[in-house]
Design a protein around this motif. Sequence first.
Motif, PDB file in Angstrom:
ATOM      1  N   ASN A   7     111.586  52.729  40.478  1.00 24.10           N
ATOM      2  CA  ASN A   7     111.294  53.877  39.612  1.00 24.10           C
ATOM      3  C   ASN A   7     109.857  54.355  39.805  1.00 24.10           C
ATOM      4  OD1 ASN A   7     113.799  54.103  37.944  1.00 24.10           O
ATOM      5  ND2 ASN A   7     113.263  52.010  37.376  1.00 24.10           N
ATOM      6  N   ALA A   8     108.965  53.418  40.091  1.00 26.43           N
ATOM      7  CA  ALA A   8     107.541  53.754  40.197  1.00 26.43           C
ATOM      8  C   ALA A   8     107.225  54.571  41.444  1.00 26.43           C
ATOM      9  CB  ALA A   8     106.706  52.473  40.189  1.00 26.43           C
ATOM     10  N   ALA A  10     109.089  57.199  42.475  1.00 31.33           N
ATOM     11  CA  ALA A  10     109.762  58.502  42.402  1.00 31.33           C
ATOM     12  C   ALA A  10     108.831  59.634  42.825  1.00 31.33           C
ATOM     13  CB  ALA A  10     110.300  58.738  40.990  1.00 31.33           C
ATOM     14  N   GLY A  11     107.616  59.621  42.326  1.00 34.07           N
ATOM     15  CA  GLY A  11     106.684  60.707  42.636  1.00 34.07           C
ATOM     16  C   GLY A  11     106.296  60.712  44.099  1.00 34.07           C
ATOM     17  N   ALA A  14     109.297  61.908  46.184  1.00 37.06           N
ATOM     18  CA  ALA A  14     109.645  63.314  45.925  1.00 37.06           C
ATOM     19  C   ALA A  14     108.674  64.236  46.645  1.00 37.06           C
ATOM     20  CB  ALA A  14     109.645  63.591  44.427  1.00 37.06           C
ATOM     21  N   THR A  15     107.398  63.913  46.615  1.00 38.99           N
ATOM     22  CA  THR A  15     106.424  64.818  47.227  1.00 38.99           C
ATOM     23  C   THR A  15     106.360  64.640  48.746  1.00 38.99           C
ATOM     24  OG1 THR A  15     104.729  63.221  46.605  1.00 38.99           O
ATOM     25  CG2 THR A  15     104.914  65.170  45.254  1.00 38.99           C
ATOM     26  N   GLU A  20     114.951  62.067  45.885  1.00 40.37           N
ATOM     27  CA  GLU A  20     114.872  61.377  44.594  1.00 40.37           C
ATOM     28  C   GLU A  20     115.233  59.903  44.852  1.00 40.37           C
ATOM     29  OE1 GLU A  20     113.867  61.966  41.255  1.00 40.37           O
ATOM     30  OE2 GLU A  20     114.311  59.854  41.547  1.00 40.37           O
ATOM     31  N   THR A  22     115.037  57.232  43.170  1.00 43.22           N
ATOM     32  CA  THR A  22     115.599  56.332  42.149  1.00 43.22           C
ATOM     33  C   THR A  22     117.122  56.343  42.142  1.00 43.22           C
ATOM     34  OG1 THR A  22     115.531  57.980  40.375  1.00 43.22           O
ATOM     35  CG2 THR A  22     113.557  56.632  40.682  1.00 43.22           C
ATOM     36  N   VAL A  23     117.735  57.405  42.669  1.00 38.46           N
ATOM     37  CA  VAL A  23     119.202  57.415  42.728  1.00 38.46           C
ATOM     38  C   VAL A  23     119.691  57.388  44.182  1.00 38.46           C
ATOM     39  CG1 VAL A  23     119.702  58.385  40.469  1.00 38.46           C
ATOM     40  CG2 VAL A  23     119.150  59.924  42.341  1.00 38.46           C
ATOM     41  N   PHE A  67      94.278  60.176  53.312  1.00 41.74           N
ATOM     42  CA  PHE A  67      93.652  61.435  52.911  1.00 41.74           C
ATOM     43  C   PHE A  67      94.395  62.634  53.475  1.00 41.74           C
ATOM     44  CE2 PHE A  67      89.914  58.833  51.858  1.00 41.74           C
ATOM     45  CZ  PHE A  67      89.654  59.355  50.604  1.00 41.74           C
TER      46      PHE A  67
ATOM     47  N   VAL B   6     109.420  69.126  41.799  1.00 43.00           N
ATOM     48  CA  VAL B   6     108.350  68.155  41.599  1.00 43.00           C
ATOM     49  C   VAL B   6     107.089  68.606  42.313  1.00 43.00           C
ATOM     50  CG1 VAL B   6     107.584  65.797  42.046  1.00 43.00           C
ATOM     51  CG2 VAL B   6     109.910  66.209  41.270  1.00 43.00           C
ATOM     52  N   TRP B   8     102.478  69.070  41.471  1.00 44.56           N
ATOM     53  CA  TRP B   8     101.398  68.786  40.524  1.00 44.56           C
ATOM     54  C   TRP B   8     101.189  69.973  39.592  1.00 44.56           C
ATOM     55  CZ3 TRP B   8      99.845  64.026  39.847  1.00 44.56           C
ATOM     56  CH2 TRP B   8     100.029  63.107  40.892  1.00 44.56           C
ATOM     57  N   HIS B  41     109.623  59.756  33.771  1.00 40.72           N
ATOM     58  CA  HIS B  41     108.188  59.505  33.695  1.00 40.72           C
ATOM     59  C   HIS B  41     107.421  60.582  34.451  1.00 40.72           C
ATOM     60  CE1 HIS B  41     109.352  57.362  37.442  1.00 40.72           C
ATOM     61  NE2 HIS B  41     108.136  57.652  37.865  1.00 40.72           N
ATOM     62  N   ASP B  43     103.586  61.131  36.908  1.00 42.77           N
ATOM     63  CA  ASP B  43     102.396  60.535  37.502  1.00 42.77           C
ATOM     64  C   ASP B  43     101.197  61.337  37.022  1.00 42.77           C
ATOM     65  OD1 ASP B  43     104.019  58.803  38.885  1.00 42.77           O
ATOM     66  OD2 ASP B  43     103.733  59.735  40.844  1.00 42.77           O
ATOM     67  N   ARG B  45      97.212  62.048  37.911  1.00 47.49           N
ATOM     68  CA  ARG B  45      96.264  61.878  39.014  1.00 47.49           C
ATOM     69  C   ARG B  45      94.869  62.240  38.541  1.00 47.49           C
ATOM     70  NH1 ARG B  45      97.510  65.013  44.533  1.00 47.49           N
ATOM     71  NH2 ARG B  45      96.911  66.869  43.344  1.00 47.49           N
ATOM     72  N   GLN B  53      90.936  59.627  44.727  1.00 50.87           N
ATOM     73  CA  GLN B  53      91.991  59.878  43.744  1.00 50.87           C
ATOM     74  C   GLN B  53      92.706  58.594  43.362  1.00 50.87           C
ATOM     75  OE1 GLN B  53      94.363  62.938  45.720  1.00 50.87           O
ATOM     76  NE2 GLN B  53      93.387  64.485  44.423  1.00 50.87           N
ATOM     77  N   SER B  57     101.776  55.916  36.947  1.00 52.42           N
ATOM     78  CA  SER B  57     103.003  56.421  36.317  1.00 52.42           C
ATOM     79  C   SER B  57     103.034  56.055  34.836  1.00 52.42           C
ATOM     80  CB  SER B  57     104.227  55.798  37.002  1.00 52.42           C
ATOM     81  OG  SER B  57     104.262  56.130  38.357  1.00 52.42           O
ATOM     82  N   GLN B  98     102.445  65.148  37.515  1.00 50.09           N
ATOM     83  CA  GLN B  98     103.561  65.464  38.394  1.00 50.09           C
ATOM     84  C   GLN B  98     104.829  64.914  37.771  1.00 50.09           C
ATOM     85  OE1 GLN B  98     103.659  64.775  42.910  1.00 50.09           O
ATOM     86  NE2 GLN B  98     104.076  62.758  42.102  1.00 50.09           N
ATOM     87  N   LEU B 101     109.825  62.741  36.617  1.00 53.35           N
ATOM     88  CA  LEU B 101     110.241  61.927  37.751  1.00 53.35           C
ATOM     89  C   LEU B 101     111.328  60.936  37.347  1.00 53.35           C
ATOM     90  CD1 LEU B 101     106.653  61.101  39.061  1.00 53.35           C
ATOM     91  CD2 LEU B 101     108.260  62.735  40.068  1.00 53.35           C
ATOM     92  N   GLY B 102     112.261  60.729  38.273  1.00 50.77           N
ATOM     93  CA  GLY B 102     113.280  59.707  38.068  1.00 50.77           C
ATOM     94  C   GLY B 102     114.590  60.284  37.582  1.00 50.77           C
TER      95      GLY B 102
END
Lengths: 85, 243
Positions: A7-8, A10-11, A14-15, A20, A22-23, A67, B6, B8, B41, B43, B45, B53, B57, B98, B101-102
Motif C-alpha cells: 500500500n505504501a 501506491a504513489g 502511480a506516478t 495502481e 495495490t490492486v 533526482f 494521481v 501533486w 491515503h 503522500d 512531500r 525532498q 504516506s 498526492q 492513493l490505493g
Amino acid sequence: MTHVDGNALAGAFATTLGIEITVTVGRCRSCGSSFNLACAHVFITAMGAVMRCGHCQAVLGVIVRGFRETLVNLSGLDYIRVPHL
Amino acid sequence: MTPSRVRWHLGRVLSRQFETEAAIRLELDVPTWPGNVAGAHLDIRLTAPDGYQASRSYSLASSGESTRVVLVIQELPGGEVSPFLVRQLAEGEEVEVQGPLGRFFVWIPAEPEQSPVQLIAGGSGVVPLFSMASAREREPKGADFRLLYSVRSPRDEFFADELAELSRTIVEIVHTRESAPGAGRPPRRLTREALAASTFPASLSPRIFVCGPTPFVEAVAGWLVELGHDPAQIRTERFGGSP
C-alpha cells in the motif's frame, strides 16, 4: 527494520508507471505464489524501497527515486496483472 | 480515482489541532483535490531550500467528495517528516500532496454489500477505518459495521468524540496499557479470544479491514485465519513508522 506493505508504494508506482500497484497481482518468481501486491512486504529507506514476497521473502523488486529519473526493477516477479481501472 | 488523476496538488493548512499529546489533526484545503476515498491515503512531500525532498504516506481521515482533506498524524520521535508536521507546520502554510492513493484498502459505499464489515485498528491505524465508518454513517442503508480499536490508553485515542457518536458502527475500544478511570477492568492486550469475542464471527463471512503497526496486523490477521475467516476476505494495511 520493520516492513510495511505494498500500500505504501501506491504513489511511487502511480506516478512512475501509471499503474495502481495495490490492486495489481504479481507472481513471485522464487516460490510461485500469486498475490495482490498490496500484501507484499516493503522495506523503505532513504535510498529507496525493496519489495519482498510475503510467503518466501524473496526480493520481488526495487524502486529508487533519483533526482532526474526513477529506477524500477521487478525482476523477482514472473509477471504482474494490472487491472483496467 | 484512476492512476491518471494521481498527481501533486498544493494544499494549504486550514487548521491544526492536537488530537493527542503526540498527534496533530491537520485540515487541508486542496482546491484541485479529486475527492477522498474512504480508506485511501496520500503522500505528503516536503522540499528543503536546497531541493532535497522527503515524502511520507498518511491515511485520509476524511471521506467523500470534498476538497477538504483531514489527516491525523502521529509524531515519531527522531523522524524526518512527522515532527515537522506535528510541531511546526503552521496554519496558512502550504504542502504538496498526492492522491488519493490505493484501491486495495478502501471501502466504496456504492458496492453492493452482502456481508458485514469488520474494522480492526491498532493505534493510529484507526485513521483509515474511521474514514470508512464515517462514509458508512452517511449511507441510509448498507452493511453492518463494527470497529474494534486497540489503543494504549484513553489519552491516546483518536476521534474519541466522533467514535462515540457513530450510529451505524458498533465501536469497541480495548485499552492495552491504561484503562479509563472507573472502567472496572484492567488494561489488557488483545488476544485471539478477545478478538473473537469482539468481532463478527467467521460464520457471517465478514469483510475485514485491519490497519496498524506491522506486528499488530500480522498477529491479528493470523488469529483471524485461525478463527476460520477466509484469508481472501481480510484486507490489511501495515505501517511501520518510517522515521
